[in-house]
Design an enzyme around this catalytic site. Sequence first.
Site, PDB file in Angstrom:
ATOM      1  N   ASN A  45       3.159 -35.400 176.770  1.00 14.25           N
ATOM      2  CA  ASN A  45       2.782 -34.500 175.679  1.00 14.25           C
ATOM      3  C   ASN A  45       2.015 -33.303 176.232  1.00 14.25           C
ATOM      4  O   ASN A  45       1.340 -33.383 177.267  1.00 14.25           O
ATOM      5  CB  ASN A  45       2.031 -35.222 174.552  1.00 14.25           C
ATOM      6  CG  ASN A  45       0.820 -36.003 174.993  1.00 14.25           C
ATOM      7  OD1 ASN A  45       0.720 -36.417 176.146  1.00 14.25           O
ATOM      8  ND2 ASN A  45      -0.109 -36.219 174.102  1.00 14.25           N
ATOM      9  N   GLU A  47      -0.295 -30.282 174.628  1.00 11.05           N
ATOM     10  CA  GLU A  47      -0.925 -29.782 173.402  1.00 11.05           C
ATOM     11  C   GLU A  47      -1.278 -28.304 173.521  1.00 11.05           C
ATOM     12  O   GLU A  47      -1.171 -27.703 174.596  1.00 11.05           O
ATOM     13  CB  GLU A  47      -2.159 -30.643 173.098  1.00 11.05           C
ATOM     14  CG  GLU A  47      -1.749 -32.085 172.840  1.00 11.05           C
ATOM     15  CD  GLU A  47      -2.882 -32.998 172.443  1.00 11.05           C
ATOM     16  OE1 GLU A  47      -4.069 -32.616 172.573  1.00 11.05           O
ATOM     17  OE2 GLU A  47      -2.572 -34.123 171.996  1.00 11.05           O
ATOM     18  N   CYS A  56       5.567 -33.177 171.907  1.00 14.61           N
ATOM     19  CA  CYS A  56       5.462 -34.597 172.247  1.00 14.61           C
ATOM     20  C   CYS A  56       6.179 -34.902 173.564  1.00 14.61           C
ATOM     21  O   CYS A  56       7.086 -34.171 173.987  1.00 14.61           O
ATOM     22  CB  CYS A  56       6.094 -35.449 171.161  1.00 14.61           C
ATOM     23  SG  CYS A  56       5.179 -35.486 169.626  1.00 14.61           S
ATOM     24  N   GLU A  58       8.348 -37.241 174.231  1.00 11.63           N
ATOM     25  CA  GLU A  58       9.776 -37.541 174.073  1.00 11.63           C
ATOM     26  C   GLU A  58      10.617 -36.274 174.086  1.00 11.63           C
ATOM     27  O   GLU A  58      11.672 -36.204 174.713  1.00 11.63           O
ATOM     28  CB  GLU A  58      10.038 -38.271 172.741  1.00 11.63           C
ATOM     29  CG  GLU A  58       9.373 -39.605 172.603  1.00 11.63           C
ATOM     30  CD  GLU A  58       7.990 -39.514 171.981  1.00 11.63           C
ATOM     31  OE1 GLU A  58       7.214 -38.603 172.330  1.00 11.63           O
ATOM     32  OE2 GLU A  58       7.687 -40.374 171.145  1.00 11.63           O
ATOM     33  N   CYS A  89       7.013 -40.052 166.789  1.00 13.88           N
ATOM     34  CA  CYS A  89       6.693 -39.404 165.516  1.00 13.88           C
ATOM     35  C   CYS A  89       7.993 -39.058 164.775  1.00 13.88           C
ATOM     36  O   CYS A  89       9.096 -39.164 165.340  1.00 13.88           O
ATOM     37  CB  CYS A  89       5.847 -38.151 165.752  1.00 13.88           C
ATOM     38  SG  CYS A  89       6.799 -36.729 166.317  1.00 13.88           S
ATOM     39  N   CYS A  92      10.192 -36.395 166.483  1.00 11.77           N
ATOM     40  CA  CYS A  92      10.877 -36.944 167.667  1.00 11.77           C
ATOM     41  C   CYS A  92      12.015 -37.881 167.253  1.00 11.77           C
ATOM     42  O   CYS A  92      13.066 -37.891 167.891  1.00 11.77           O
ATOM     43  CB  CYS A  92       9.887 -37.661 168.583  1.00 11.77           C
ATOM     44  SG  CYS A  92       8.848 -36.503 169.485  1.00 11.77           S
TER      45      CYS A  92
HETATM   46  N1  THU Z   1       2.564 -37.927 170.695  1.00  8.31           N
HETATM   47  C1  THU Z   1       3.609 -38.012 171.566  1.00  8.31           C
HETATM   48  O1  THU Z   1       3.672 -37.297 172.571  1.00  8.31           O
HETATM   49  N2  THU Z   1       4.583 -38.896 171.289  1.00  8.31           N
HETATM   50  C2  THU Z   1       4.524 -39.820 170.302  1.00  8.31           C
HETATM   51  O2  THU Z   1       5.405 -40.643 170.220  1.00  8.31           O
HETATM   52  C3  THU Z   1       3.405 -39.818 169.344  1.00  8.31           C
HETATM   53  C4  THU Z   1       2.459 -38.700 169.482  1.00  8.31           C
HETATM   54  C5  THU Z   1       1.469 -37.004 171.026  1.00  8.31           C
HETATM   55  C6  THU Z   1       1.326 -35.809 170.149  1.00  8.31           C
HETATM   56  C7  THU Z   1      -0.133 -35.456 170.390  1.00  8.31           C
HETATM   57  O3  THU Z   1      -0.226 -34.693 171.583  1.00  8.31           O
HETATM   58  C8  THU Z   1      -0.801 -36.789 170.628  1.00  8.31           C
HETATM   59  O4  THU Z   1       0.234 -37.694 170.935  1.00  8.31           O
HETATM   60  C9  THU Z   1      -1.596 -37.305 169.454  1.00  8.31           C
HETATM   61  O5  THU Z   1      -0.853 -37.258 168.297  1.00  8.31           O
END
Ligand code: THU
Length: 134
Positions: A45, A47, A56, A58, A89, A92
Amino acid sequence: MDSKDIRPLLVKALEVRKNSYSPYSLYPVGAALLAEDGSIYTGCNMENVSYPASLCAERNALGSAIADGKRKFRAIAIVGSPEDYTMPCGICRQVLAEFHVPLILCGKSEDDYRTYTLEEIFPAAFTANELKKK
Ligand code: THU
């Protein structure tokens, strides 16, 4: 898929999680995507201070695979908190559906994971078939 193929995917997801850029949530996530030809693409991920600009793990893994010309996939492993089986999420799930990633492995560690089919976690999806009906 048997466990001898699953473990290396989880290991790669754990490895790439170390590169996560997640200073806001402090929730690092790693993903490893297995293409049909056996190659593996990873993502973490990433941000942003403007929160919706975050991506994310994925989708970053899928982006790398697509950029490398891959379109067919066997599975994706996702590792977030060691206390949780981190689930993809909603956005994704939609992107995983676009490329028919059939198997989702949600890991706490390389030995502790849950397996889901895409159908199970994303039933009644909006697909390209809907566009054909208009
Ligand atoms: N996140 C992912 O990268 N993948 C997931 O399957 C769930 C959430 C990340 C998004 C954000 O950077 C952090 O997790 C918290 O939500």
